[in-house]
Design a protein around this motif. Structure first.
Motif, PDB file in Angstrom:
ATOM      1  N   MET A  43      -0.268  12.800  -4.478  1.00  0.00           N
ATOM      2  CA  MET A  43      -0.632  13.467  -5.721  1.00  0.00           C
ATOM      3  C   MET A  43      -0.239  14.945  -5.682  1.00  0.00           C
ATOM      4  O   MET A  43       0.280  15.489  -6.657  1.00  0.00           O
ATOM      5  CB  MET A  43      -2.127  13.316  -5.991  1.00  0.00           C
ATOM      6  N   LEU A  44      -0.467  15.587  -4.538  1.00  0.00           N
ATOM      7  CA  LEU A  44      -0.066  16.995  -4.397  1.00  0.00           C
ATOM      8  C   LEU A  44       1.450  17.129  -4.490  1.00  0.00           C
ATOM      9  O   LEU A  44       1.960  18.054  -5.126  1.00  0.00           O
ATOM     10  CB  LEU A  44      -0.575  17.552  -3.072  1.00  0.00           C
ATOM     11  N   MET A  45       2.171  16.212  -3.855  1.00  0.00           N
ATOM     12  CA  MET A  45       3.629  16.261  -3.920  1.00  0.00           C
ATOM     13  C   MET A  45       4.120  16.028  -5.347  1.00  0.00           C
ATOM     14  O   MET A  45       5.097  16.635  -5.773  1.00  0.00           O
ATOM     15  CB  MET A  45       4.241  15.245  -2.966  1.00  0.00           C
ATOM     16  N   PRO A  76      -5.862   4.959   3.625  1.00  0.00           N
ATOM     17  CA  PRO A  76      -5.521   5.173   2.212  1.00  0.00           C
ATOM     18  C   PRO A  76      -5.710   6.588   1.676  1.00  0.00           C
ATOM     19  O   PRO A  76      -4.904   7.055   0.886  1.00  0.00           O
ATOM     20  CB  PRO A  76      -6.446   4.196   1.466  1.00  0.00           C
ATOM     21  N   VAL A  77      -6.767   7.308   2.085  1.00  0.00           N
ATOM     22  CA  VAL A  77      -7.169   8.502   1.338  1.00  0.00           C
ATOM     23  C   VAL A  77      -6.159   9.641   1.473  1.00  0.00           C
ATOM     24  O   VAL A  77      -5.650  10.163   0.479  1.00  0.00           O
ATOM     25  CB  VAL A  77      -8.573   8.961   1.764  1.00  0.00           C
ATOM     26  N   CYS A  78      -5.883  10.071   2.700  1.00  0.00           N
ATOM     27  CA  CYS A  78      -5.026  11.245   2.888  1.00  0.00           C
ATOM     28  C   CYS A  78      -3.611  11.056   2.329  1.00  0.00           C
ATOM     29  O   CYS A  78      -3.087  11.969   1.686  1.00  0.00           O
ATOM     30  CB  CYS A  78      -4.984  11.637   4.355  1.00  0.00           C
ATOM     31  N   PRO A  79      -2.932   9.911   2.551  1.00  0.00           N
ATOM     32  CA  PRO A  79      -1.610   9.775   1.933  1.00  0.00           C
ATOM     33  C   PRO A  79      -1.657   9.745   0.409  1.00  0.00           C
ATOM     34  O   PRO A  79      -0.740  10.247  -0.248  1.00  0.00           O
ATOM     35  CB  PRO A  79      -1.070   8.458   2.507  1.00  0.00           C
ATOM     36  N   ALA A  80      -2.726   9.179  -0.155  1.00  0.00           N
ATOM     37  CA  ALA A  80      -2.841   9.187  -1.613  1.00  0.00           C
ATOM     38  C   ALA A  80      -2.984  10.615  -2.142  1.00  0.00           C
ATOM     39  O   ALA A  80      -2.334  11.006  -3.117  1.00  0.00           O
ATOM     40  CB  ALA A  80      -4.030   8.332  -2.059  1.00  0.00           C
ATOM     41  N   ALA A  84       0.838  -1.206   0.000  1.00  0.00           N
ATOM     42  CA  ALA A  84       0.000   0.000   0.000  1.00  0.00           C
ATOM     43  C   ALA A  84       0.870   1.252   0.000  1.00  0.00           C
ATOM     44  O   ALA A  84       0.612   2.206  -0.736  1.00  0.00           O
ATOM     45  CB  ALA A  84      -0.927  -0.015   1.218  1.00  0.00           C
ATOM     46  N   ARG A  85       1.915   1.268   0.848  1.00  0.00           N
ATOM     47  CA  ARG A  85       2.789   2.441   0.913  1.00  0.00           C
ATOM     48  C   ARG A  85       3.508   2.674  -0.416  1.00  0.00           C
ATOM     49  O   ARG A  85       3.648   3.810  -0.877  1.00  0.00           O
ATOM     50  CB  ARG A  85       3.792   2.259   2.061  1.00  0.00           C
ATOM     51  N   CYS A  86       3.968   1.590  -1.045  1.00  0.00           N
ATOM     52  CA  CYS A  86       4.634   1.732  -2.350  1.00  0.00           C
ATOM     53  C   CYS A  86       3.660   2.269  -3.399  1.00  0.00           C
ATOM     54  O   CYS A  86       4.031   3.108  -4.225  1.00  0.00           O
ATOM     55  CB  CYS A  86       5.210   0.395  -2.796  1.00  0.00           C
ATOM     56  N   ALA A  87       2.421   1.780  -3.365  1.00  0.00           N
ATOM     57  CA  ALA A  87       1.426   2.253  -4.331  1.00  0.00           C
ATOM     58  C   ALA A  87       1.165   3.744  -4.146  1.00  0.00           C
ATOM     59  O   ALA A  87       1.030   4.496  -5.120  1.00  0.00           O
ATOM     60  CB  ALA A  87       0.124   1.459  -4.164  1.00  0.00           C
ATOM     61  N   GLN A  88       1.117   4.178  -2.884  1.00  0.00           N
ATOM     62  CA  GLN A  88       0.903   5.609  -2.622  1.00  0.00           C
ATOM     63  C   GLN A  88       2.087   6.431  -3.120  1.00  0.00           C
ATOM     64  O   GLN A  88       1.913   7.452  -3.790  1.00  0.00           O
ATOM     65  CB  GLN A  88       0.682   5.822  -1.121  1.00  0.00           C
ATOM     66  N   LEU A  89       3.309   5.976  -2.819  1.00  0.00           N
ATOM     67  CA  LEU A  89       4.498   6.726  -3.216  1.00  0.00           C
ATOM     68  C   LEU A  89       4.655   6.777  -4.737  1.00  0.00           C
ATOM     69  O   LEU A  89       5.181   7.751  -5.279  1.00  0.00           O
ATOM     70  CB  LEU A  89       5.749   6.114  -2.580  1.00  0.00           C
ATOM     71  N   LEU A  90       4.191   5.730  -5.425  1.00  0.00           N
ATOM     72  CA  LEU A  90       4.280   5.733  -6.896  1.00  0.00           C
ATOM     73  C   LEU A  90       3.435   6.837  -7.521  1.00  0.00           C
ATOM     74  O   LEU A  90       3.658   7.216  -8.676  1.00  0.00           O
ATOM     75  CB  LEU A  90       3.854   4.370  -7.460  1.00  0.00           C
ATOM     76  N   LEU A  91       2.447   7.347  -6.770  1.00  0.00           N
ATOM     77  CA  LEU A  91       1.642   8.448  -7.296  1.00  0.00           C
ATOM     78  C   LEU A  91       2.478   9.712  -7.492  1.00  0.00           C
ATOM     79  O   LEU A  91       2.139  10.551  -8.331  1.00  0.00           O
ATOM     80  CB  LEU A  91       0.476   8.753  -6.352  1.00  0.00           C
TER      81      LEU A  91
END
Length: 479
Positions: free
Chosen positions: A361-363, A353-357, A8-15
């Protein structure tokens, strides 16, 4: 351990690189609208939960409203509102689609600066009006959420916004050019009116209330809270520091906080009534501390540095050249990151999931805008994005292999959890017999990398004496 949280963390960072590679100037407003629009639905769901509406009650409300009487006559007796009530079940009302009011408040406080950005940057009147409505709906829902950490974060964000406008003449000049004082007042008016008229509403749901106390009374209530009310959160964090001390290099593993907490439940202070054999904390009540606990000091520092780097990029885009090219997004995008970061010091929005995603995206947009204004600052970027053509098949093959493994791993995770849930039904009924033990052991055999399965294996073993009652301390020691 913790393979699923790692995925999950990797998927978020890939954004971050995904958005950075897709970014074009016209992409900014489209993505911000995509992020901001769902807040309107989330706020409406929260209103329904706060007032415990069903379709007949909502129909009556519309019928008694002068301008909406016609809609009340058309509203069905079993429709959207009943569906909302049956779909989004709550642990703390009004949690909207998040089940918990504090998590819903964190999300809302994070998205409100983006709605404000749309209010001041939309070139058309309808865009400003829609953004103003979203901002008003979100502001009222933030009041109803009674999420004090989110309130503090949002107020500090407003202070930072004023400070940034004072210190950056370029941002200040552009804001006044895009949204004159009269227009700004009109944009903020819906939020002011909605809070003034509906903010003090009383919920029929037990324990829920509107803004029926002043800020001083709110702080007074917090200061007079008993240790049983707030001691759990303090204990999780203080005892979490003891965990970090013993596991300082690589932590205990993502998602593994509750697996190790029994050994530390009284390491610094004794955890009060929020801790027992069945109600153990799944996480620190502080996202930054959770990063240090589960990933160690190097991981915690890296996590903190990621956010601070994004905030620094946003600030450096407030120069005359940065504002000329990128406008006001770095100001409000950075403000959104700041608000959720402050909120995360008092709650745990970044562990879901929501806030880190949204943050990633903002980053990603800030990275893209920063390398456009300061191309020399992003070392090696061109080498990364201009790989030789011969490398493309190799990269595609590697990507396919990784995705195949993730899908295979996720399948066995699901199979293990199906067996675990059958065991959990028995566990929560207090049945810790041979069948329950067999089920949790089977789940652990199928997927031994899930800390949640370890947690319930330990619960059964700690209680595995049939009907004989064990003292809580002995059960915890067994775990």
């Amino acid at each position: 351990r913790g393979i699923v949280p790692i995925q999950a963390r990797c998927a978020q960072l890939l954004l971050i690189p995904a958005v950075a590679l897709c970014w074009r100037p016209s992409f900014t407003s489209r993505l911000v609208w995509t992020i901001a629009l769902p807040m309107g639905f989330c706020a409406f769901v929260g209103y329904c939960q706060f007032y415990a509406w069903n379709d007949p009650a909502f129909k009556l409300l519309l019928s008694n409203t002068a301008m909406l009487g016609w809609l009340g006559s058309l509203w069905p007796n079993d429709g959207l509102i009943n569906w909302i009530g049956n779909t989004y079940l709550q642990s703390a009302v009004p949690g909207s689609t998040f089940a918990n009011k504090n998590l819903a408040g964190s999300y809302t406080a994070m998205v409100l600066p983006l709605a404000a950005y749309l209010m001041v940057s939309s070139p058309r009147v309808w865009g400003k009006a829609l953004a103003s409505l979203l901002f008003g709906m979100g502001s009222l829902f933030l009041v109803y959420s009674r999420a004090r950490a989110s309130w503090v974060a949002f107020v500090l964000g407003a202070v930072v916004l004023v400070g940034a406008l004072v210190l950056s003449p370029a941002w200040r000049a552009l804001l006044l050019e895009r949204c004159r004082p009269t227009t700004l007042i009109l944009c903020l008016l819906p939020a002011v009116l909605m809070i003034a008229v509906f903010g003090g509403g009383q919920s029929p749901v037990k324990g829920a209330h509107g803004l029926n106390r002043s800020a001083a009374e709110q702080m007074g209530a917090l200061a007079s809270s008993s240790w049983d009310e707030i001691g759990g959160r303090v204990a999780y964090n203080l005892n979490g520091m003891a965990i970090t001390k013993d596991h300082w290099f690589n932590g205990v593993g993502l998602g593994c906080f509750f697996s190790i907490y029994p050994a530390y439940h009284n390491a610094v202070v004794s955890t009060p009534n929020s801790y027992n054999i069945m109600a153990r904390p799944q996480r620190n009540h502080d996202d930054l501390m959770q990063a240090f606990t589960e990933m160690g000091i190097p991981g915690g520092v890296s996590y903190m540095a990621l956010v601070l780097t994004a905030l620094m990029m946003a600030w450096r885009l407030g120069t005359a050249e940065g504002v000329r090219q990128m406008g006001l997004f770095p100001l409000f995008g950075g403000l959104s990151l700041f608000v959720v970061s402050v909120n995360a010091l008092m709650d745990f929005p970044m562990q879901l999931p929501v806030c880190p995603a949204l943050a990633c995206m903002l980053m990603g947009m800030l990275v893209a805008q920063y390398r456009t204004v300061y191309p020399a600052a992003v070392w090696g970027w061109d080498k990364v994005v201009s790989l030789p053509r011969l490398m493309i098949p190799l990269v595609a093959t590697l990507w396919l292999a990784i995705m195949s493994w993730v899908l295979w791993d996720s399948y066995w995770f699901r199979v293990g959890n199906q067996t675990l849930k059958a065991a959990m039904v028995r566990i929560y009924q207090g049945v810790n017999d041979e069948i329950t033990l067999q089920l949790v052991n089977q789940a652990n055999t199928v997927y031994p990398l899930d800390p949640r399965i370890h947690e319930h294996v330990s619960v059964v073993h700690a209680n595995f004496r049939g009907a004989q009652a064990l003292p809580t301390e002995e059960r915890i020691k067994n775990m």
